[in-house]
Scaffold this active site. Structure first.
Site, PDB file in Angstrom:
ATOM      1  N   ASP A 198      51.057 -83.017 -22.116  1.00 21.55           N
ATOM      2  CA  ASP A 198      49.663 -82.593 -22.072  1.00 21.55           C
ATOM      3  C   ASP A 198      49.507 -81.408 -21.118  1.00 21.55           C
ATOM      4  O   ASP A 198      50.089 -81.387 -20.027  1.00 21.55           O
ATOM      5  CB  ASP A 198      48.812 -83.770 -21.598  1.00 21.55           C
ATOM      6  CG  ASP A 198      47.325 -83.493 -21.644  1.00 21.55           C
ATOM      7  OD1 ASP A 198      46.822 -83.143 -22.728  1.00 21.55           O
ATOM      8  OD2 ASP A 198      46.659 -83.632 -20.600  1.00 21.55           O
ATOM      9  N   GLU A 223      52.099 -78.923 -25.029  1.00 19.79           N
ATOM     10  CA  GLU A 223      50.807 -78.404 -25.463  1.00 19.79           C
ATOM     11  C   GLU A 223      50.597 -77.089 -24.719  1.00 19.79           C
ATOM     12  O   GLU A 223      50.306 -77.074 -23.527  1.00 19.79           O
ATOM     13  CB  GLU A 223      49.692 -79.395 -25.133  1.00 19.79           C
ATOM     14  CG  GLU A 223      48.313 -78.878 -25.510  1.00 19.79           C
ATOM     15  CD  GLU A 223      47.182 -79.688 -24.898  1.00 19.79           C
ATOM     16  OE1 GLU A 223      46.127 -79.792 -25.542  1.00 19.79           O
ATOM     17  OE2 GLU A 223      47.340 -80.189 -23.762  1.00 19.79           O
TER      18      GLU A 223
END
Length: 531
Positions: free
Chosen positions: A214, A275
């Protein structure tokens, strides 16, 4: 567990399973509820593994299921090495991994290294310990500006709206690029790095096949925390890349990814994808160098309008970004942070028709594909009532940004009324619309013309047909509003028509089309595969 510090990076292995895999993102809260509380869970996922195998995907990506107060639906982690009781326990996780492997499905899990929950023991200790303490060194605490320290340390804003700083009782401020309940970690602290290594090994030892990292372009912060440039016009927008934004893409982040890579490479056959909301091709490529991440999430197709030139440009940039590296490109059209592409492309019958076309374009491309749960059913975003909204963005923006809940509504499985087999409870964590009765997996499995049937057919061809091989594309001349490319190696031709009129088909035998054909012509808002 077999380990070797001398292993060569997996990226060099041309046979690595992930190089052409189709991943399926499971938003855990919304996939399947096994215990009737209206929230999806790990045992619910396990009950639907047969469906995922039938769909034809290769691997799962599970969103966070760790212990959390759920201020940001699990992305505020209070214990990264345990399962939140809302989703099950470690035994249910182990059972899910074991059974997924029996269904020939790999399992990858979300990793949230930029921040913790404010309920994490470390942050509780930091608040108690006070300024200058060892405990505070794990986070980004600073004195305020102004003669009394009453102003934030800099002008940074939170991606969820409002300032990125919150003041604590003793007068210092702590940084949170997201919600105040998500304090940013200080990645210059060795304890922070050691803790992530422990987390990585904990889940690798339990059999996970990889990680999705993330905010992989975050974590590292400039030492002096300079003010944001006023030109960062979208500074408060969720996941908005901007070259003038010092909050992200700091050079120090690459050392963190090298550390992650070293740990993952101790476990043969495992991988990590980041990401990465970085639009500059050269800076994006830095994240997937041979000693960093195996893959980088590429969001160019998400950002492209339904226009042949825009889509072609997105594809060419994506290929160019990794052309000099031994790593494949990745492709995705939707995820839990963006409006579903059926809605982005116009909604209703038109949006679904265009989404079908883009599914064929995406699945024809070389590299790695990430599907978002429900896109194979043609699900649109849902216009939820104000009372139902839960995304912290809604509150933090003063009820001006409706947030991401509309793309997170639970999956409809069967039946004609909510909750459509998702749960035994009608009180699902987000309400499900009545009009989804025709979009259930059950209904679409029985309909050869459904979106689900199209995905199944395309995924089967992608996996088995010899024309879908080769890493390079050759572009054909095409009428305005259209494009056609050929996969060098296998010879598959994919053509897309985003214009308002039918256009002549390239030569070849039709393998699959996203909608009805018009003789020797490709209709508007339609894509086709030919060999």
């Amino acid at each position: 567990m077999r380990r070797s510090s001398d292993l060569q990076p997996e990226i060099a292995d041309e046979s690595a399973w992930w190089r052409d895999a189709v991943f399926y993102q499971v938003y855990v809260r919304s996939f399947a509820d096994s215990d009737g509380d209206g929230v999806g869970d790990l045992d619910g996922i396990r009950s639907r593994l047969g469906y995922l195998e039938l769909l034809g995907v290769d691997a799962l990506w599970l969103t966070p299921f760790y212990r959390s107060p759920m201020a940001d639906h699990g992305y505020d982690v209070s214990d990264p090495r345990d399962v939140d009781p809302l989703f099950g326990d470690l035994a249910s996780f182990d059972a899910l991994v074991s059974e997924a492997h029996q269904h020939n499905l790999k399992v990858t899990v979300d990793l949230v290294p930029n921040h913790t929950s404010d309920a994490h023991p470390w942050f509780v200790e930091a608040l108690r310990a006070g300024p200058g303490s060892r405990e505070r060194a794990r986070y980004v605490f600073r004195d305020g500006r102004g003669h009394d320290g009453s102003q934030p340390p800099n002008n940074w804003t939170s991606l969820f709206g409002g300032p990125a700083w919150t003041r604590v009782a003793d007068g210092q401020w702590y940084l949170h690029l997201f919600a105040p309940e998500q304090p940013d970690l200080n990645w210059d602290d060795p304890e922070v790095q050691a803790d992530l290594q422990q987390t990585l090994r904990f889940w690798l030892d339990r059999g996970v096949d990889g990680f999705r990292i993330d905010v992989a372009h975050g974590m590292a912060k400039p030492f002096d925390l300079p003010d944001m440039d006023p030109r960062a016009a979208h500074a408060s927008a969720v996941l908005q890349n901007d070259v003038h934004d010092p909050r992200f893409d700091n050079e120090g982040v690459h050392e963190i990814h090298r550390m992650i890579r070293k740990v993952v490479d101790e476990y043969p056959g495992r991988m990590a994808v980041g990401e990465i909301w970085v639009t500059d091709d050269e800076r994006f490529a830095a994240y997937v160098r041979p000693d960093e991440l195996h893959l980088g999430f590429n969001f160019r197709l998400v950002e492209a309008e339904f226009d042949a030139d825009a889509v072609r440009t997105a594809i060419q940039h994506s290929l160019a970004a990794v052309a000099q590296l031994d790593t494949p490109p990745t492709w995705t059209l939707s995820n839990h942070d963006v409006v579903r592409h059926v809605t982005r492309y116009g909604g209703g019958a038109l949006g679904r028709k265009r989404a079908r076309a883009m599914a064929l374009v995406e699945l024809a491309l070389p590299g790695v594909v990430y599907l978002y749960n429900g896109e194979e059913l043609g699900l649109p975003n849902v216009e939820l009532p104000d009372w139902a909204l839960q995304d912290p963005t809604w509150k933090r923006s003063g009820h001006t940004d409706r947030g991401r809940d509309g793309c997170r509504v639970p999956i409809p499985w069967e039946g004609t009324l909510p909750p459509f087999g998702f749960s035994e409870s009608a009180n699902t964590w987000l309400p499900m619309p009545l009009e989804w009765s025709e979009l259930t997996a059950e209904a679409e499995l029985e309909d050869s013309g459904s979106v689900l049937s199209l995905y199944r057919q395309a995924l089967e061809l992608r996996k088995t047909h010899p024309s879908l091989t080769g890493d390079e594309l050759e572009w054909y001349g095409a009428p305005p509003g259209c494009f056609a490319f050929r996969r060098k190696g296998g010879g598959l031709i994919c053509a897309l028509n985003t214009s308002g009129a039918p256009v002549p088909l390239p030569p070849g035998e039709i393998l699959v089309s996203s909608g009805p054909m018009a003789g020797e012509h490709l209709p508007p808002d339609t894509a086709v595969w030919l060999k």
